[in-house]
Design a protein around this motif. Structure first.
Motif, PDB file in Angstrom:
ATOM      1  N   SER A 362       0.831  -1.195   0.000  1.00 35.71           N
ATOM      2  CA  SER A 362       0.000   0.000   0.000  1.00 35.71           C
ATOM      3  C   SER A 362       0.874   1.257   0.000  1.00 35.71           C
ATOM      4  O   SER A 362       0.584   2.239  -0.674  1.00 35.71           O
ATOM      5  N   ASP A 365       2.316   1.682  -3.500  1.00 39.61           N
ATOM      6  CA  ASP A 365       1.266   2.171  -4.404  1.00 39.61           C
ATOM      7  C   ASP A 365       1.088   3.671  -4.265  1.00 39.61           C
ATOM      8  O   ASP A 365       0.957   4.398  -5.253  1.00 39.61           O
ATOM      9  N   LYS A 366       1.111   4.144  -3.018  1.00 37.05           N
ATOM     10  CA  LYS A 366       0.930   5.578  -2.777  1.00 37.05           C
ATOM     11  C   LYS A 366       2.083   6.383  -3.351  1.00 37.05           C
ATOM     12  O   LYS A 366       1.885   7.478  -3.898  1.00 37.05           O
TER      13      LYS A 366
END
Ligand SMILES: [Zn+2]
Ligand SMILES: [Zn+2]
Length: 373
Positions: A362, A365-366
Motif C-alpha cells: 500500500s 502504491d501511494k
C-alpha cells in the motif's frame, strides 16, 4: 499546620460569589453527610472540612481575613466556629439538626466551646510500585501531643476545677465598642473558653497535653496513586481541653518501577519481542503486578501494537474493579547476525521481493501515485 485551602476544599475559585460558595458547600455537605455515609470516617472528615471552610468563607469579614492571612486569619476575633459542634449547630438548618449531638458526644447547648480541635499532622509514606495493588498496612512513628491523663486533658490540677473567667464571666465572649458599633469577640483572657485554670496540673503544666511518640498503623487503600494525600481521621494533635484530635495527613510517594509505568489504574509495559517471534507468533513470559505469567503473541503482531491483559492493573480507587495491563510490543531488529542467520535472512529477503507485504504494498502504491502525474 498544613491544612487544605478553604477554596480548594469547596472546589470554588478565589473570586466566587457568596452564592456559588453556598451552592458548592451544600453539594459537598449532602454528598458527605454522615447519614448518607454511615461509619465512613473519610466522609465524616470531608463533611467537617467542608463545614469549616464554609463557616469561614460565608462570612465576609472572616473571608477577608482568610484571604489576607490564611488559616491563621480565619481564627481572629469574633465568635468564630471554634469546633465542629458549633459548625453543626450553626448550619443545622440544612439538615434539620438533631443527629450531630449524638455523633460528637453532645456538649452543645452550653453556649460555649470546650476548646479547639487539635491541629493536623503531616507525614510521608513511601511505597513500592506493586505494593499498592493490594491493601497494605504501614506503621509510622510520630511525635504528637496527646491529652494529659493526670488531668484528663483539662489542664487543671486533679481535685481542682477550672474557674469561671473573671473577664467575661464565663460567657467566652466580650463586647468591645468600635465607634458607633459594639462587637462581640472571643474573650482574650480565656480564648473563648469561658473558664481559666487557676491550679495548673503538675504533669502537663496546665496545657492539658503531653508530647508522646506513637506508632500508628495506617491502612493504605489499594490503588492509591503517587502524590495523593491520605487523611487518617483523629490521629493528629490532641485538641484543647479534651477536644477531639486533629487528623493525620499522609502524603503518598510511590517508587518508580524499572519495567512498569502507571496511568491511573492501568499498568503499562514495553515488551521487547524478536522479529521471528512477532512474525510466527509465540508464547512469552511477562511480568505482572502479581508475578509472572505466560502471554500469547499472535502471528503477525506489529511493532507498536498495544495488547491488553484485562484486570491485571491496579484496583480502581472508586472500588469498582481493576485496571488493565497494557503491553506495547517493541520488535527488536537484530544488530549482529551470525553467518547462518545472515544467509537465511538474505533468502527470506529474496522471497519478500516477490511476495510484498500488505502495508509495504500500500505504501509503494501511494508513492507510485504521487509521482505519476
Ligand atoms: Zn495535665
Ligand atoms: Zn473569658
Amino acid at each position: 499546620m498544613a491544612k487544605r485551602d478553604y477554596y480548594e476544599v469547596l472546589g470554588v475559585a478565589k473570586n466566587s460569589s457568596a452564592d456559588e460558595i453556598k451552592k458548592a458547600y451544600h453539594k459537598l455537605a449532602l454528598k458527605h453527610h454522615p447519614d448518607r455515609n454511615p461509619g465512613d470516617r473519610e466522609a465524616e472528615e470531608r463533611f467537617k472540612e467542608a463545614a469549616e471552610a464554609y463557616g469561614v468563607l460565608q462570612d465576609a469579614d472572616k473571608r477577608r481575613n482568610y484571604d489576607q492571612f490564611g488559616h491563621e486569619g480565619s481564627n481572629f476575633g469574633s465568635a468564630g466556629f471554634s469546633n465542629v459542634e458549633d459548625i453543626f449547630s450553626a448550619f443545622s438548618d440544612i439538615f434539620g439538626g438533631s443527629v450531630f449531638g449524638d455523633m460528637f458526644g453532645g456538649g452543645r447547648g452550653s453556649g460555649r466551646s470546650r476548646g479547639r480541635r487539635g491541629a493536623s499532622l503531616r507525614c510521608t509514606i513511601t511505597l513500592d510500585f506493586a505494593e499498592v495493588a493490594e491493601t497494605v498496612e504501614k506503621v509510622i512513628t510520630l511525635r504528637r501531643n496527646e491529652g494529659c491523663e493526670t488531668c484528663d486533658g483539662t489542664g487543671a490540677k486533679p481535685g481542682t476545677k477550672p474557674s469561671k473567667c473573671p473577664q467575661c464571666s464565663g460567657a467566652g465572649v466580650v463586647m468591645t465598642s468600635a465607634g458607633f458599633f459594639s462587637m462581640r469577640s472571643a474573650c482574650p483572657r480565656c480564648q473563648g473558653r469561658g473558664e481559666i485554670i487557676t491550679d495548673a496540673c503538675g504533669k502537663c503544666g496546665g496545657s492539658g497535653r503531653i508530647a508522646r511518640e506513637r506508632e500508628i498503623t495506617i491502612k493504605i487503600p489499594p490503588g492509591i496513586e503517587d502524590g495523593m494525600t491520605l487523611r487518617v481521621g483523629g490521629e493528629g494533635e490532641a485538641g484543647e481541653n479534651g477536644a477531639p484530635h486533629g487528623d493525620l495527613l499522609c502524603d503518598v510517594q510511590i517508587r518508580p518501577h524499572p519495567l512498569f509505568k502507571r496511568a491511573g489504574a492501568d499498568v503499562y509495559l514495553v515488551l521487547p519481542v524478536g522479529f521471528a517471534q512477532a512474525a510466527l507468533g509465540a508464547t512469552v513470559e511477562v511480568p505482572t503486578l502479581k508475578g509472572r505469567t505466560e502471554f500469547k503473541i499472535s502471528r503477525g503482531t506489529q511493532s507498536g501494537q498495544v495488547l491488553r491483559m484485562r484486570g491485571e492493573g491496579f484496583p480502581k480507587l472508586d472500588g469498582y474493579g481493576r485496571g488493565d495491563q497494557l503491553i506495547e510490543i517493541a520488535i527488536e531488529v537484530p544488530q549482529k547476525l551470525t553467518k547462518d542467520q545472515e544467509k537465511l535472512l538474505r533468502e527470506f529477503a529474496e522471497t519478500e521481493e516477490q511476495n510484498i507485504s500488505p502495508e509495504r504494498k500500500s505504501f509503494l502504491d501511494k508513492v507510485k501515485k504521487m509521482f505519476s502525474k
